[in-house]
Design a protein around this motif. Structure first.
Motif, short mmCIF file in Angstrom:
data_model
loop_
_atom_site.label_atom_id
_atom_site.label_comp_id
_atom_site.label_asym_id
_atom_site.label_seq_id
_atom_site.Cartn_x
_atom_site.Cartn_y
_atom_site.Cartn_z
N GLY A 82 0.84 -1.19 0.00
CA GLY A 82 0.00 0.00 0.00
C GLY A 82 0.87 1.24 0.00
N THR A 83 0.50 2.24 -0.78
CA THR A 83 1.27 3.47 -0.86
C THR A 83 0.33 4.67 -0.78
N PHE A 84 0.72 5.64 0.03
CA PHE A 84 -0.08 6.84 0.21
C PHE A 84 0.79 8.07 0.04
N THR A 85 0.23 9.10 -0.55
CA THR A 85 0.92 10.38 -0.65
C THR A 85 0.18 11.40 0.21
N GLY A 86 0.93 12.32 0.77
CA GLY A 86 0.30 13.31 1.63
C GLY A 86 1.05 14.62 1.61
N SER A 87 0.41 15.65 2.11
CA SER A 87 1.06 16.95 2.27
C SER A 87 0.41 17.63 3.46
N GLY A 88 1.15 18.56 4.05
CA GLY A 88 0.59 19.21 5.22
C GLY A 88 1.41 20.39 5.68
N LYS A 89 0.90 21.01 6.74
CA LYS A 89 1.54 22.18 7.32
C LYS A 89 1.24 22.19 8.81
N SER A 90 2.26 22.52 9.61
CA SER A 90 2.08 22.60 11.06
C SER A 90 2.59 23.95 11.55
N GLU A 91 1.79 24.61 12.39
CA GLU A 91 2.17 25.87 13.01
C GLU A 91 1.94 25.74 14.51
N THR A 92 2.93 26.14 15.30
CA THR A 92 2.88 25.91 16.75
C THR A 92 3.01 27.22 17.52
N THR A 93 2.18 27.38 18.54
CA THR A 93 2.27 28.52 19.45
C THR A 93 2.29 27.98 20.88
N SER A 94 2.40 28.87 21.84
CA SER A 94 2.40 28.46 23.24
C SER A 94 1.15 28.92 23.97
N THR A 95 0.08 29.18 23.24
CA THR A 95 -1.16 29.61 23.87
C THR A 95 -2.34 28.92 23.20
N THR A 96 -3.38 28.62 23.98
CA THR A 96 -4.59 28.03 23.42
C THR A 96 -5.53 29.08 22.83
N ALA A 97 -5.22 30.35 23.04
CA ALA A 97 -6.08 31.43 22.55
C ALA A 97 -6.32 31.29 21.05
N GLY A 98 -7.57 31.42 20.64
CA GLY A 98 -7.91 31.34 19.23
C GLY A 98 -8.03 29.93 18.70
N THR A 99 -7.90 28.92 19.56
CA THR A 99 -8.07 27.52 19.15
C THR A 99 -9.33 26.96 19.80
N PRO A 100 -9.86 25.85 19.27
CA PRO A 100 -11.09 25.29 19.85
C PRO A 100 -10.92 24.79 21.28
N GLY A 101 -9.67 24.62 21.74
CA GLY A 101 -9.44 24.17 23.11
C GLY A 101 -9.32 25.30 24.12
N ALA A 102 -9.46 26.55 23.67
CA ALA A 102 -9.36 27.69 24.58
C ALA A 102 -10.45 27.61 25.65
N GLY A 103 -10.06 27.82 26.90
CA GLY A 103 -11.02 27.78 27.99
C GLY A 103 -11.23 26.41 28.58
N ASP A 104 -10.67 25.37 27.95
CA ASP A 104 -10.77 24.02 28.48
C ASP A 104 -9.65 23.84 29.51
N GLU A 105 -9.99 23.56 30.76
CA GLU A 105 -8.97 23.53 31.81
C GLU A 105 -7.93 22.45 31.58
N HIS A 106 -8.27 21.39 30.86
CA HIS A 106 -7.28 20.35 30.56
C HIS A 106 -6.27 20.86 29.53
N PHE A 107 -6.75 21.42 28.44
CA PHE A 107 -5.86 21.90 27.38
C PHE A 107 -5.13 23.18 27.77
N ASP A 108 -5.67 23.94 28.71
CA ASP A 108 -5.01 25.18 29.13
C ASP A 108 -3.66 24.93 29.79
N GLN A 109 -3.34 23.68 30.13
CA GLN A 109 -2.03 23.36 30.70
C GLN A 109 -0.94 23.29 29.63
N ALA A 110 -1.32 23.31 28.37
CA ALA A 110 -0.38 23.08 27.27
C ALA A 110 0.66 24.19 27.17
N THR A 111 1.90 23.78 26.91
CA THR A 111 2.97 24.73 26.59
C THR A 111 3.17 24.86 25.09
#
Length: 385
Positions: A82-111
């Motif tokens: 089996g063979t698959f091709t893919g492409s992607g992009k990753s961008e990383t910050t140190s805040t949950t602000a502006g993400t769907p996890g903002a305000g979630d006390e579990h995800f708010d621990q993220a660095t």
């Protein structure tokens, strides 16, 4: 019909595994030592890749048996179906602000919060597979460990709507640092998947050991790797379902090849039907590392530990407005220091998180205190056994 597990279970952590192979080309040298800094290069990247999959059970099992120092694993012996091709992009910050996890006390621990866009297509077992998704992975990466708190996957037809929320409590410990040959760690976590109105929770116990280093031979070249074996047990009460994943990782700390297999319940034998090998080759790729941005507070901030109450593991997160010499300690309610966590360490401005293992402490209320030289901050935590 056999289903390709990495595609069937693809999540934000799997996205990061695929992304890691961007850094394939390397000179074969001595064994690798991984630290927090090993992961900086790919946290903001664009890439395209080809992944090949094999179900050659007998040869996969033979590769699983090769362990130790200065060994060789030859993936050119495998037949890939089996063979698959893919492409992607990753961008990383140190805040949950502006993400769907903002305000979630579990995800708010993220660095570290990674926004991942990914697409993949290919043929597997004569079936055409095509997938696109946008996901967010929430992690703690510090001097001690790389811990995944979980991820959120958006609806591919409506990118503004959450499709899957996955919580790992207190977290999946991908690495403890420094990580090198003969390093080992154990952890337990609760995995909760929320899909639409369905909520499924499972408890896992995991053993990880770096049980080999040497050369990985592939059709694309020869690479210097660490071999990391993760054995995961899902407890059903009257029996445990055990699966094994072996990753061959490069100097950036992520797999360029993966072996997966399950054990037959009530035995120590491998289930050959579950054997699978994945090999990733990035045909193009550019790394665009950026400074991790964050809205820094005017003063140091000490957050409530999470989870709280806890047993026996929890995380303590704090923000620094500027570089400072930091001490973080846990005290009994009577003021006796029972656990030093950070001892006069110089740390940069930004978010920091420390994992706590209180298995040696008795149930009760404890005080944790952060000292920065100009501030002393205190909060309470509750251990219930």
């Amino acid at each position: 019909m056999k289903t390709w597990k990495p595609l069937q279970n693809i999540t934000a952590p799997m996205f990061m595994i695929l992304l890691a192979s961007l850094f394939f080309n390397q000179t074969v040298t001595a064994q690798i030592v991984l630290t927090q800094n090993s992961f900086d290069a790919f946290l903001n990247s664009e890439f395209s890749n080809t992944s090949s999959v094999s179900s050659d059970a007998e040869k996969i099992i033979a590769l699983l048996e090769i362990k130790g120092a200065d060994r060789t694993w030859d993936f050119t012996t495998l037949t890939f179906d089996g063979t698959f091709t893919g492409s992607g992009k990753s961008e990383t910050t140190s805040t949950t602000a502006g993400t769907p996890g903002a305000g979630d006390e579990h995800f708010d621990q993220a660095t570290h919060v990674s926004r991942n866009q990914f697409s993949v297509k290919g043929i597997m077992n004569d079936e055409e597979v095509e997938l696109e998704f946008l996901s967010y992975e929430y992690s703690i990466i510090n001097d001690d460990a790389f811990v995944s708190l979980g991820s959120i996957i958006m609806d591919d037809e409506n990118p503004e709507e959450v499709f899957i929320t996955q919580y790992s409590r207190p977290g999946q410990v991908y690495y403890t640092f420094p990580a090198t040959f003969e390093s080992a760690w154990d952890y337990e976590y609760e995995d909760e998947f929320i899909i639409g109105g369905l909520d499924n929770t499972s408890d896992y116990s995991v053993n990880v050991v770096i049980d080999g280093w040497g050369e990985l031979i592939t059709p694309n070249g020869t690479f210097n790797v660490l071999r990391i074996t993760k054995t995961e047990a899902l407890d059903f009460g009257f029996f445990k379902l055990e699966s094994m994943e072996v990753e061959f990782v490069n100097a950036q700390g992520f797999p360029i090849a993966i072996l997966n297999i399950e054990k037959i319940p009530f035995t120590e034998e491998y289930d050959e039907e579950s054997a699978e090998a994945t090999l990733n080759e990035f045909s193009t790729g550019t790394s665009n590392p950026r400074e991790i941005s964050s809205d820094l507070p005017d003063r140091a901030t000490l957050h409530q530990n999470y989870p709280n109450p806890f047993n026996p593991a929890t995380f303590i997160t704090y923000d620094l407005a500027e570089a400072a010499t930091v001490s973080l300690d846990i005290y009994s309610i009577t003021g006796i220091k029972v656990m030093p966590l950070v001892n006069n360490r110089v740390q940069q401005a930004g978010r920091h998180s420390v994992s706590v293992d209180a298995s040696g402490l008795a149930s009760g209320v404890y005080i944790y205190q952060l000292r920065t030289g100009t501030q002393v901050l205190t909060r309470k935590m509750t251990l219930i056994k």
